[in-house]
Every structure is written in C-alpha cells, then in structure tokens.
Design a protein around this motif. Structure first.
Motif, PDB file in Angstrom:
ATOM      1  N   GLY B  24       0.835  -1.207   0.000  1.00 40.84           N
ATOM      2  CA  GLY B  24       0.000   0.000   0.000  1.00 40.84           C
ATOM      3  C   GLY B  24       0.862   1.245   0.000  1.00 40.84           C
ATOM      4  N   LEU B  25       1.059   1.858  -1.147  1.00 40.10           N
ATOM      5  CA  LEU B  25       1.886   3.055  -1.215  1.00 40.10           C
ATOM      6  C   LEU B  25       1.186   4.239  -0.579  1.00 40.10           C
ATOM      7  N   VAL B  26      -0.114   4.312  -0.780  1.00 40.78           N
ATOM      8  CA  VAL B  26      -0.862   5.489  -0.348  1.00 40.78           C
ATOM      9  C   VAL B  26      -1.556   5.199   0.973  1.00 40.78           C
ATOM     10  N   ALA B  27      -1.411   6.129   1.911  1.00 38.53           N
ATOM     11  CA  ALA B  27      -2.123   6.001   3.173  1.00 38.53           C
ATOM     12  C   ALA B  27      -3.612   5.832   2.862  1.00 38.53           C
ATOM     13  N   GLN B  29      -7.479   5.685   2.292  1.00 41.91           N
ATOM     14  CA  GLN B  29      -8.645   6.560   2.365  1.00 41.91           C
ATOM     15  C   GLN B  29      -9.867   5.641   2.545  1.00 41.91           C
ATOM     16  N   THR B 315       2.187  11.431   7.619  1.00 35.49           N
ATOM     17  CA  THR B 315       1.981  10.045   8.050  1.00 35.49           C
ATOM     18  C   THR B 315       3.208   9.189   7.745  1.00 35.49           C
ATOM     19  N   GLY B 317       5.219   5.879   6.407  1.00 37.85           N
ATOM     20  CA  GLY B 317       4.968   5.049   5.232  1.00 37.85           C
ATOM     21  C   GLY B 317       5.816   5.465   4.056  1.00 37.85           C
TER      22      GLY B 317
END
Lengths: 422, 422
Positions: B24-27, B29, B315, B317
């Motif tokens: 999961g690259l993107v935090a 949603q 965040t 990551g």
C-alpha cells in the motif's frame, strides 16, 4: 545512456557546413568589415545600469516578443468552448513554453483548489480509492516528453488551402515534458491489475474532467497501460490552469481531447460508455455514410514552420527550411523536403533527440534563387507509415471529416519573397 | 533513434511497483471507499462556466502556485549585480520553465532592441563580420538540452550546513532546451577554422556581453568547439531578457558566467586576456596560497529536492526520495541514496532520458518509519568521477574557495517529520 543529440558533430557534418560556408551562408556585411579592425564602439546598453534582479520573481518574455502569443482562428460564440493556437512560426527547437501551449476547452477553465481536489478511481477494481494531490505526490513519478495535438488541428485545410498562417492551420499542437504517476501504478493501488500487470476485470477506462463540460472519454486500457500518465506538472512546474491544473491524463499519441484535463475520476469498465464526446463529437463521417469512431492515434504529420505564411524572404541565397514532424504511433524515422511542389524530394536532417510520440525538429538546406517555389515536407514514422497527399487522404476519408487531417502541407514562395498558404 | 525514456516499462519494473503496492503506497482513504460505490457528487467547478479561452494570450501559472518564484538568499547592495534562485523543491522532471530560470547579473538586465543588435566576430579570422539577428536566423540551427550552474552555487555550505532550503543552497541551477547556431558554424563563416574544422589561428575566444558590466571571459577554443552554441531561444521561445535576450553563448558544462549573456562580440585570440572575471573573480584561492584559474567544468553533483528543508513528512509510510544530478563533464552514470547518514547506500532509479551535460532526475523508494533519518545523494558521472564528501572536498581545496562547491549534501529528517539543513 548517452543520447545522440548531445554527441559531437561528425567530421562529415563539419565538412557539409564547410562547403556551405565556402559559398557564404550569410549575406555579406563586407561594407562594415573594415570597421571591425578598429575598436568597437561601446554599446549603449553598456553605458547605463540594467534592470535589477527579481524585477519579475516569475519571469516574462521580452516586450520585443509581444506578438508571440496564442491566437484563435475565429471568434467563437462560446469563448469557454473554444480554442487558441500555439505560434509555431515563432518557435524554435521542439518544446512549447507553458505560456504558449494551445488551449481547447469545452466549458471554460475551472478554478480548482488543489487542496480540495480529489481523484476517484473506482468501477471494476478491488478497492476503490480517493486520492488527494498529496497522495499522488507520494507515489513514484515519471517524466516524459510528448506532443499533444487536437484531432481538429488543420481541419480548415480539408477543402484546400485556407490561406491561413501555420499558427492557425497547425497550432493546435504543443510538446511538453510531463511529470506524474503511471496509470498502471494507480490501477495497482486500487487492485485493478493482476500480478502480471494486465487489467484484472475491465477492458476500458472512463476518464472525467471537473470542468463545466464534465468532459468524458472512454479509453481502451490495454492499449494505453504501458504509457499513460496521470500528470501534475508540465515543463518542470505544476500544470497551468488552462492545461488541466491540478491534474490531467496524458495518453501519448492519442487525440488531444482524450488527455482529459482537470481529471477527477477514472472508472474501470468493460466497454466504452458512448459519451457525447465519442458519439456526436470526435467521430468522422466517411464518404459511405458510416462513421469512424475511436480513431485515437494521431497519424504521422509534418509541417514547415519557417519559412511559412507571413514570412518574407529578402535577399537571395541560403535559407534553412525548418519544421516539425510527429507521429502518434511512435518515432519519426524520416522527413523529406521538396522545393518544387513535390516533383523531387530530398531528406531533411533530424535535429536533437528523436523521442517517441514527441515533436521532432527537421531542417534542410536551401538556396532561394529569387524565383517562385512551392515548399513541402513529408514525414515517415517508425511503423513505415508515410504522410499522405491531400488527394490520398480525401480518397480514403472523403470530405465530411472535421478531424484527423494530416496531409502534406504546401507553402508557395512568390518571386517577391512572400510566403503564402495557397 | 528510439530513446530509452519512452520505452514501455519492464515487467521487472511492474513487479517492483506491484510489490510496493501490496504494502500500500498510499495512506488508506478507506473511510471514504464505500462512498465511492455511490454516484459521485458533481464537482462545484462543473456547476459554473469556467474562464474563457485566451484570458491570457501568454499564459501564467495558477494563483495557487504563487509561492513558486525565484528568490535571493540575501539583500544585495547592488541589485543589478545580484542573483536569484530557482525553486528546485517545487519543480518536477528535469526542465526549468523560463520564468523560473535562475538569474545572475553583473550590471543589471540591459534593454536591447533585437533589430539593432549585432554580433561582431573578429580577431584572428580571415573575414571579420557583423551578424544581425536575421543573419543568425538564416544559419543552420541546433537545439540541445543542457544545465546551467553558477560556479558560486552552494557556496554557502563551505563552512558546514547553512540551515537554508534547497532553493537557496542549490538554486543557481537550471536546465533548458537551447536553440541557436553552432559556434563552429560561425567561425567557418569568418574563416576562423581550417577545412578540417580545427582552429586556424587562435586558441582562445574572448566573449563579451552588451550589459553595463561588459561581462567578458576568455575560453579555450579547442575544448568547446564541438559543443558551444550561440543561442537565441530557450525552451522553444526567444531568450528571456534576464537570460541574455536577444543572444547568448552556451558552453555546455562550463561554469555559468562563461555562458556570456547579451552577447555582442567574439574575438579569436592566441591567449586568454586575463579579464576581471577570470582574475580577481571566478578564481579559487587554495590552502597553499595559489589560485585555481580557468576551472571551467562544473564537477558532478547531486541533491535531494524532495523531501528537503521546508517539507514536513506527515503520516509514516512510503515516500519517494527524488532529486537532481548533473555533471559538466558528461552524463550521469549512477546516483546512490543513503537514509542513514552515509553508512549504507543503494542505487536510485534514473528517470527519463540521460542527456549529456543536462539535469538527470533520480528517485529512490523509501518507507519513513517515523524515526530520525539523515538522507543524502551521491552522483557518479560518465568519467567515473564520484561526488566527494565535504571533508574530501575541503581536504583538496581548503576553505578559502567561494566557487565550485559540489560536496554531498545531507538533509536531517526529525522524528517530527520536519526536514532541516543541519
């Protein structure tokens, strides 16, 4: 990797220039040459202090270049559903500065706060997601140089020479370095691809803009997955408002309108959704009454930008003929130039890097003898496709089309030196 | 010729991204994902007509990008002999838009009418000549992408971390497509070269600007003849006033000031003329009391532009580490990145075309775990030269130098996410 356009000149190239020089490329300024043996006068601009640094924190062109601007071919009844064109005759190299990139809007330029903007990716995907601009900036990015051309570019030549200058015949054409996230990276983020990188469920992608037209197109996923980008920057800086700020789609080689601006939504679907812009618009009525739909790629094309209509040749002698060539299907393999209306052709030099689906600058040596001439250029792309004559194009497509006109363009040079689109 | 930066992604690249995506690259949603199964709300920007076409015949950036401008590191006593810097932290890709190309003036920006401007070429040549701008436009042209860097760039780091952001430490750096005439073509025009393309009489070239400083430098002809250009255009359009309008010299890879702006004179001479700008200025005092003169090439260098001071990680990551690398001696062969203060290094990806003496964009994957980190980049060029540490540079050059600082630059990431030049 070393790029050919940065390599030293060959001895052959030097000798070519040497031979040209022997004849004298530049009309002689011999009357003033003896003056050059004396000390040069101090330039007036050296006698007074110049303007300070940061007079323009964001720089602007010289006032002497005030005529180099975008223009429209006609007054549009709805200025928000109109276009403006890049001044190709005044440009050099292959890139278009952001201030001169052509415009084509269906509902005007929206005002979008990037802090509020979201990209939704949904449909036939495992995990639909909303992306903020910050999310997108935290993904791996990629930069590539590609042209954009409106499918209506040069449409005014379908009925023969329009008399217009190259800005108004071919100026729905620009070329920028685009930076953003690969479409495939985004589809992996939402589970729209298999582990091997193929589309998981759907074969098509609906792209929608956040403008007043909600500009919407369906795109064949497998054909664009290797190259499409969702971009936030052009030529190094964030997108300009009229070019999709803060986010747009770039589908290299495809007709301009599919590169959806102000991108707010990508939906993976199993078939094209037959939107307005792919049914009543952006289809071509052929001579037999059927319509050509989803003709995405812009076929190979070229045009001479200098000399071109509006230019006037003055003294006889050496003039380089220069212009642009491009193909939506790959790279430019060859450009040929004719100065006798197409009776004979000779190869032009291709200048700089020859990039995939990007503008390529060509140049050919020419000595104007003061007589009338008809100058033309003809491009061949990496698929072997050769830019057609107008007669060949009309034979294949008829005269009902508004779009995808890519025929060889001729300019007439009169004995007066005037260059005309006739 | 096909360029690597336009080729489809390898399966390996896809798999790399696939593996990252698995994490999961993107935090997430996720809270909003279920909303995406319902119809999306119509965007506010779709409810009102947008701005018309040609609101700006020459376009300008979005008002939301008003902070992306050139800046000076300090208030200069003479604003006409000052500099402004490119906002590298806010840029993408490799090109610098013309409005953001750095400025460095010695006597302010002159106002030069291109219709009145002349370039004199004289000295040890057979036929001295004056060239008008029209003469130059009638010669064969060439376009190439090259960086420009002031030799004083990053000079504020000689005494250790300055605390400044990357715009003020490394922003005397830009990269454009330049179009003009080869210097060798011009020298052939005046009989300054032999038939085989070597210099006929003189080994050096004096270049003089038409500004209030009459900025003047001597250049070694044989070392620049294969690549120097006399240019009238940058990034497709004519030069900007602050970048030399209407004419400047481009000597790829050489320190910025040798790329003489507002060029009015080239004199072929047999030895350097020891002008002010190559004696009292633009020389480097070494530790042993001697001075380093004519250190033309800008040595290989790199810097991380994002994250960089002023950015704040939010965040934990995935964050891509991205930046620029360049060398005045050739192409960039390799960039390595460290996130532990230089204890360990790993190779970065090089994005796009890797051009000779041009900026190259690099990128490395990084997961920020929320702890303190020290991030660095190190470039190696095509000659095998490796960007030095600050200690190595100081050992070789001492601490009296103002110029040619090219050491590895580190940024500290605090546990708070703040990024600092410390």
């Amino acid at each position: 990797m070393m790029n050919p356009h940065n390599s030293p000149p060959s001895r052959g190239r030097r000798r070519l220039l040497g031979r040209l020089a022997a004849g004298g490329l530049v009309a002689s300024q011999a009357a003033t040459a003896s003056e050059l043996l004396k000390p040069l006068a101090v330039a007036q601009s050296s006698r007074v202090p110049g303007a300070p640094v940061l007079e323009h924190p964001y720089g602007v062109p010289s006032p002497y270049e005030a005529n180099v601007v975008r223009r429209s071919a006609r007054a549009w009844p709805l200025p928000g559903a109109a276009s403006s064109m890049t001044p190709l005759a005044d440009l050099h190299g292959t890139l278009t500065p952001n201030g001169l990139v052509y415009e084509r809007h269906h509902g005007g330029v929206p005002d979008i706060d990037p802090g509020q903007h979201r990209l939704a990716i949904h449909g036939l995907v495992r995990t639909p997601k909303l992306f903020t601009m910050d999310d997108l900036l935290r993904l791996p990015s990629e930069s590539r140089i590609h042209f954009l051309e409106c499918s209506g570019n040069t449409g005014n030549e379908w009925n023969g020479p329009s008399g217009m200058p190259v800005q108004l015949t071919h100026g729905l054409l620009s070329c920028c370095e685009w930076t953003g996230v690969r479409l495939s990276t985004l589809l992996e983020e939402v589970g729209g691809l298999t582990a091997s990188g193929n589309t998981a469920g759907g074969g098509w992608l609906l792209a929608e803009g956040a403008d007043a037209a909600a500009m919407t197109r369906s795109l064949p996923l497998e054909r664009i997955l290797d190259r499409a980008l969702v971009v936030y920057a052009q030529n190094g800086e964030r997108l300009r408002p009229e070019n999709g700020y803060p986010l747009r789609l770039i589908v290299p080689g495809f007709e301009g309108n599919t590169n959806v601006k102000w991108l707010r939504r990508l939906k993976v679907v199993d078939a094209p959704l037959q939107t307005r812009e792919e049914t009543s618009k952006y289809t071509s009525l052929l001579a037999n009454g059927t319509a050509r739909q989803f003709a995405f790629e812009m076929d190979a094309k070229s045009v001479i930008t200098r000399p071109s209509p509006g230019h006037r040749l003055t003294t006889h002698g050496y003039y380089p003929i220069t212009g642009l060539a491009w193909s939506g299907r790959g790279t430019i393999r060859k450009v040929e130039v004719s100065t006798d209306g197409g009776a004979t052709w000779r190869p032009a030099r291709l200048d700089g890097a020859i990039l995939d689906r990007a503008l390529t600058r060509f140049q050919a040596d020419w000595r104007w003898d003061g007589g009338a001439a008809v100058i033309l250029s003809r491009a061949t792309d990496s698929t072997g496709y050769v830019q057609p004559t107008r007669a060949e194009l009309v034979a294949a497509r008829g005269l009902n089309s508004q779009y995808h006109y890519n025929a060889i363009q001729q300019w007439r040079v009169d004995a007066s030196g005037e260059v005309r689109n006739a």
